[in-house]
Design an enzyme around this catalytic site. Structure first.
Site, PDB file in Angstrom:
ATOM      1  N   CYS A  43     -36.055  16.501 -30.796  1.00 15.57           N
ATOM      2  CA  CYS A  43     -37.220  17.224 -31.276  1.00 15.57           C
ATOM      3  C   CYS A  43     -37.315  16.605 -32.675  1.00 15.57           C
ATOM      4  O   CYS A  43     -36.405  16.406 -33.402  1.00 15.57           O
ATOM      5  CB  CYS A  43     -37.153  18.597 -31.213  1.00 15.57           C
ATOM      6  N   ASP A  45     -38.442  18.540 -34.776  1.00 13.50           N
ATOM      7  CA  ASP A  45     -38.267  19.481 -35.761  1.00 13.50           C
ATOM      8  C   ASP A  45     -37.400  19.094 -36.895  1.00 13.50           C
ATOM      9  O   ASP A  45     -36.283  18.679 -36.590  1.00 13.50           O
ATOM     10  CB  ASP A  45     -37.785  20.818 -34.983  1.00 13.50           C
ATOM     11  N   ARG A  47     -35.348  20.575 -38.604  1.00 14.12           N
ATOM     12  CA  ARG A  47     -33.902  21.579 -38.776  1.00 14.12           C
ATOM     13  C   ARG A  47     -32.804  20.771 -37.689  1.00 14.12           C
ATOM     14  O   ARG A  47     -31.824  21.482 -37.625  1.00 14.12           O
ATOM     15  CB  ARG A  47     -34.101  23.012 -38.527  1.00 14.12           C
ATOM     16  N   HIS A  99     -33.577  22.420 -28.603  1.00 10.05           N
ATOM     17  CA  HIS A  99     -33.058  23.466 -29.570  1.00 10.05           C
ATOM     18  C   HIS A  99     -33.861  24.716 -29.364  1.00 10.05           C
ATOM     19  O   HIS A  99     -35.275  24.716 -28.929  1.00 10.05           O
ATOM     20  CB  HIS A  99     -33.448  22.946 -30.869  1.00 10.05           C
ATOM     21  N   CYS A 102     -37.901  26.395 -30.408  1.00  5.70           N
ATOM     22  CA  CYS A 102     -38.687  25.045 -30.515  1.00  5.70           C
ATOM     23  C   CYS A 102     -40.170  25.716 -30.316  1.00  5.70           C
ATOM     24  O   CYS A 102     -40.493  26.172 -29.230  1.00  5.70           O
ATOM     25  CB  CYS A 102     -38.505  24.074 -29.126  1.00  5.70           C
TER      26      CYS A 102
HETATM   27 CO    CO Z   1     -38.490  21.612 -31.204  1.00  7.34          CO
END
Ligand code: CO
Length: 211
Positions: A43, A45, A47, A99, A102
């Site tokens: 992803c 993302d 993090r 994750h 998400c």
């Molecule tokens: Co995500």
């Protein structure tokens, strides 16, 4: 207080100093080429950075990231990365890493319009539809959300297995393994979903390519 942006270039210089102090040949070795054994589809993302959470170094993981770690068969970007990773770099493992928490999967679970991204998110709604029976039996919304994160990874791994790129690699003499992981933002740990494919033997016949 300097903005984070201002510290990025300073951090870069500091990192170069630290790395070269430990290994003076680090950059000259890496500049010769790459032979990463792993392709990471994760992803976007911020993090979930592939190298950081797996304790790996530059040169060890070939990375493709998008919203909700999707493998969409009309995505030329993903297909190009996959083809290059498999047929030029001869990577041995492809990890799809989702994750919990998400935002893309969360968006798929509600009915709000978010603009053009809805067309991307719709592929996650399709995963929900495929697993509607199981998901509808989970009363707790958070638990249902977590399970959809997992099932989305399972389906993306299968989507990799459906590609001619992966199936042609399986016909060759070099092993190629597909894996599905989910990362926890809460504790940093990865859960291996145990959806590993090393051939097309387990695919429905309809997905199997001959030559
Ligand atoms: Co995500």
């Amino acid at each position: 207080m300097p903005e984070l942006y201002d510290t990025l270039l300073k951090n870069n210089k500091k990192w170069v100093e630290e790395v070269t102090e430990k290994d003076p040949d680090f950059f000259s070795n890496l500049s010769k080429g790459q032979a990463p054994p792993v392709l990471w589809i994760g992803c976007a993302d911020s993090r979930v950075p592939a190298n950081v959470i797996t304790g790996t170094q530059p040169g060890e993981i070939f990375v493709h990231r998008n919203i909700a770690n999707m493998v969409i068969h009309t995505d030329m970007n993903m297909l190009s990365v996959l083809d290059y990773a498999v047929n030029v770099l001869y990577i041995r493992h492809i990890i799809v890493c989702g994750h919990y928490g998400c935002g893309g999967v969360r968006a798929a679970m509600n009915n709000t319009q978010n603009g053009i991204i809805d067309n991307w998110i719709c592929h996650i709604k399709d995963v929900y539809r495929l697993h509607h029976e199981e998901l509808s039996q989970i009363a707790d919304e958070e638990a249902r959300y977590n399970r959809l994160v997992e099932l989305n990874v399972v389906e993306q791994v299968l989507d990799l297995a459906k590609t001619s790129i992966v199936q042609n690699a399986w016909k060759g003499d070099k092993p190629l393994w597909l894996h599905g992981w989910v990362y926890s933002l809460d504790n940093g740990l990865v859960k291996d979903l145990d959806v590993t494919y090393g051939s097309n033997a387990e695919l429905l016949d309809i997905y199997k390519f001959n030559e």
